[in-house]
Motif scaffolding. Structure first.
Motif, PDB file in Angstrom:
ATOM      1  N   PRO A   1       0.815  -1.226   0.000  1.00  0.00           N
ATOM      2  CA  PRO A   1       0.000   0.000   0.000  1.00  0.00           C
ATOM      3  C   PRO A   1       0.846   1.273   0.000  1.00  0.00           C
ATOM      4  N   MET A   2       0.541   2.182  -0.898  1.00  0.00           N
ATOM      5  CA  MET A   2       1.283   3.429  -0.970  1.00  0.00           C
ATOM      6  C   MET A   2       1.114   4.253   0.294  1.00  0.00           C
ATOM      7  N   ALA A   3      -0.053   4.166   0.929  1.00  0.00           N
ATOM      8  CA  ALA A   3      -0.269   4.935   2.154  1.00  0.00           C
ATOM      9  C   ALA A   3       0.691   4.478   3.247  1.00  0.00           C
ATOM     10  N   ASP A   4       0.922   3.172   3.335  1.00  0.00           N
ATOM     11  CA  ASP A   4       1.861   2.653   4.334  1.00  0.00           C
ATOM     12  C   ASP A   4       3.283   3.076   4.004  1.00  0.00           C
ATOM     13  N   LEU A   5       3.654   2.992   2.728  1.00  0.00           N
ATOM     14  CA  LEU A   5       5.001   3.391   2.332  1.00  0.00           C
ATOM     15  C   LEU A   5       5.216   4.880   2.605  1.00  0.00           C
ATOM     16  N   ARG A   6       4.210   5.676   2.310  1.00  0.00           N
ATOM     17  CA  ARG A   6       4.334   7.110   2.547  1.00  0.00           C
ATOM     18  C   ARG A   6       4.518   7.392   4.041  1.00  0.00           C
ATOM     19  N   ALA A   7       3.802   6.687   4.890  1.00  0.00           N
ATOM     20  CA  ALA A   7       3.931   6.885   6.336  1.00  0.00           C
ATOM     21  C   ALA A   7       5.325   6.498   6.817  1.00  0.00           C
ATOM     22  N   ILE A   8       5.862   5.400   6.283  1.00  0.00           N
ATOM     23  CA  ILE A   8       7.197   4.948   6.677  1.00  0.00           C
ATOM     24  C   ILE A   8       8.257   5.957   6.255  1.00  0.00           C
ATOM     25  N   VAL A   9       8.173   6.422   5.010  1.00  0.00           N
ATOM     26  CA  VAL A   9       9.165   7.362   4.493  1.00  0.00           C
ATOM     27  C   VAL A   9       9.084   8.689   5.241  1.00  0.00           C
ATOM     28  N   HIS A  10       7.872   9.139   5.548  1.00  0.00           N
ATOM     29  CA  HIS A  10       7.715  10.385   6.305  1.00  0.00           C
ATOM     30  C   HIS A  10       8.351  10.254   7.685  1.00  0.00           C
ATOM     31  N   THR A  11       8.156   9.114   8.325  1.00  0.00           N
ATOM     32  CA  THR A  11       8.763   8.884   9.640  1.00  0.00           C
ATOM     33  C   THR A  11      10.284   8.876   9.532  1.00  0.00           C
ATOM     34  N   MET A  12      10.818   8.258   8.485  1.00  0.00           N
ATOM     35  CA  MET A  12      12.268   8.251   8.286  1.00  0.00           C
ATOM     36  C   MET A  12      12.800   9.669   8.150  1.00  0.00           C
ATOM     37  N   ALA A  13      12.103  10.489   7.377  1.00  0.00           N
ATOM     38  CA  ALA A  13      12.556  11.869   7.179  1.00  0.00           C
ATOM     39  C   ALA A  13      12.528  12.639   8.492  1.00  0.00           C
ATOM     40  N   GLN A  14      11.467  12.471   9.274  1.00  0.00           N
ATOM     41  CA  GLN A  14      11.377  13.147  10.575  1.00  0.00           C
ATOM     42  C   GLN A  14      12.503  12.702  11.505  1.00  0.00           C
ATOM     43  N   THR A  15      12.772  11.395  11.530  1.00  0.00           N
ATOM     44  CA  THR A  15      13.788  10.865  12.437  1.00  0.00           C
ATOM     45  C   THR A  15      15.181  11.315  12.013  1.00  0.00           C
ATOM     46  N   ALA A  16      15.428  11.370  10.696  1.00  0.00           N
ATOM     47  CA  ALA A  16      16.722  11.863  10.215  1.00  0.00           C
ATOM     48  C   ALA A  16      16.938  13.318  10.615  1.00  0.00           C
ATOM     49  N   ARG A  17      15.881  14.123  10.515  1.00  0.00           N
ATOM     50  CA  ARG A  17      16.009  15.524  10.939  1.00  0.00           C
ATOM     51  C   ARG A  17      16.271  15.615  12.438  1.00  0.00           C
ATOM     52  N   GLU A  18      15.603  14.787  13.215  1.00  0.00           N
ATOM     53  CA  GLU A  18      15.827  14.786  14.658  1.00  0.00           C
ATOM     54  C   GLU A  18      17.277  14.443  14.985  1.00  0.00           C
ATOM     55  N   ALA A  19      17.834  13.476  14.251  1.00  0.00           N
ATOM     56  CA  ALA A  19      19.222  13.062  14.489  1.00  0.00           C
ATOM     57  C   ALA A  19      20.225  14.040  13.902  1.00  0.00           C
ATOM     58  N   GLY A  20      19.773  14.922  13.009  1.00  0.00           N
ATOM     59  CA  GLY A  20      20.688  15.867  12.377  1.00  0.00           C
ATOM     60  C   GLY A  20      21.521  15.254  11.282  1.00  0.00           C
TER      61      GLY A  20
END
Length: 328
Positions: free
Chosen positions: A88-107
């Motif tokens: 499902p694209m909705a699941d993939l989009r949620a995963i990728v969005h979380t990755m982007a948020q976590t990468a920003r948090e880690a710097g």
């Protein structure tokens, strides 16, 4: 379709200049001289969404933490996706969005990646590989072989949260209190500890095999014995109860947002204060110490022991086999 996913999802979410350049490799500036640390890991956790996170947060945190244990300043990540046809694209989009948020948090910046699609049934939804690169500051020499008698052992927080969160979802277990994964990027916590305890010996994230495997690896590498106090080890009551019910040793259960550190005794209090001042270290504790190996026989192996609350001790063995498969 593949180009649309890359352009409209991955590039939009991750968006680093190196990635947007569209080349086969992301070119990044590192220090002109010095050392780099690099690590890679693959994530196949099931289920892919669980209390406290999803496979995307695990993928970023796991690699950031692995690189950071070397003392490196983590700078860049790559990510590779193996997608099952029909995911499902909705699941993939949620995963990728979380990755982007976590990468920003880690710097850190995600600067390159790859995507493959396999036929339906050829994978279990989505698998993710991440690799990370960081710069190791001059003078930083961390190693599991550097532990010395008298050193103190610290842990950054409660143990077993991730493993029990995954198991509860997988088996449909319900507890009176929600148990969430502890997945978190710990690079800033490590930097704080190194500032406070510049002679720190080593760091390790106790993932598969938990605290038990981590301490046994340290003991074997350094040729020392390690003692930890059971009553000093932070564990949530609900996690301890779940482990007792399921027959698990909480010290062998996987963690994804905790760090074990070994530091000289005279820097232990400063290291503890640095952990507790960090976002993910509020429950940090000094849990034990490094000792001379009790046996001098050539065939003897270093031992990790737990001092139990009633005064006895028990040997804490490394986990053999996979207690909880596909935990990360």
């Amino acid at each position: 379709m593949m180009k649309r996913i890359i352009d409209e999802l991955f590039l939009d979410e991750f968006g680093s200049p190196e990635l947007l350049a569209g080349n086969d490799a992301g070119v990044a500036q590192l220090a002109p001289t010095g050392r780099i640390a690099m690590s890679t890991d693959s994530f196949v956790v099931t289920p892919q969404f669980f209390p406290g996170g999803n496979i995307g947060r695990l993928a970023v945190c796991g690699t950031v933490n692995d690189v950071a244990t070397s003392g490196a300043r983590v700078r860049y990540l790559s990510c590779g996706f193996i997608l099952e046809e029909g995911y499902p694209m909705a699941d993939l989009r949620a995963i990728v969005h979380t990755m982007a948020q976590t990468a920003r948090e880690a710097g850190v910046a995600i600067i390159t990646g790859d995507t493959k699609v396999v036929e339906r049934g050829g994978a279990d939804g989505v698998y993710i590989n991440t690799a990370g690169v960081g710069e190791v500051p001059a003078g930083v020499e961390l190693s599991g072989a550097a532990c010395r008698p008298g050193d103190k052992v610290l842990v950054s927080g409660t143990l077993g949260d991730h493993g029990i969160a995954i198991m509860s979802q997988r088996e449909g277990l319900a507890f009176s209190t929600a148990i969430e994964s502890d997945a978190a990027p710990l690079n800033h916590l490590i930097y704080n500890v190194l500032d406070a305890a510049p002679h720190a010996r080593c760091f390790r994230d106790p993932t598969r095999g938990g605290l038990a495997s981590t301490l046994n690896e340290f003991a074997a590498a350094s040729g020392v014995d390690i003692y930890v106090d059971e009553d000093s080890i932070p564990v949530r009551p609900e996690v301890r109860g779940a482990c007792e019910m399921l027959g698990y040793d909480v010290l062998q259960v996987a963690n994804e947002g905790k760090m074990v550190a070994v530091v000289p005794a005279d820097e232990a209090d400063a290291a503890l204060a640095a952990m507790r001042s960090s976002r993910y270290g509020e429950s940090a504790a000094i849990i034990g110490e490094v000792c001379e190996a009790a046996s001098t026989r050539r065939d003897a192996r270093p031992t990790v022991r737990v001092r139990c609350g009633w005064g006895s001790t028990r040997v804490l063995d490394m986990l053999v086999g996979e207690q909880l498969p596909r935990i990360c």
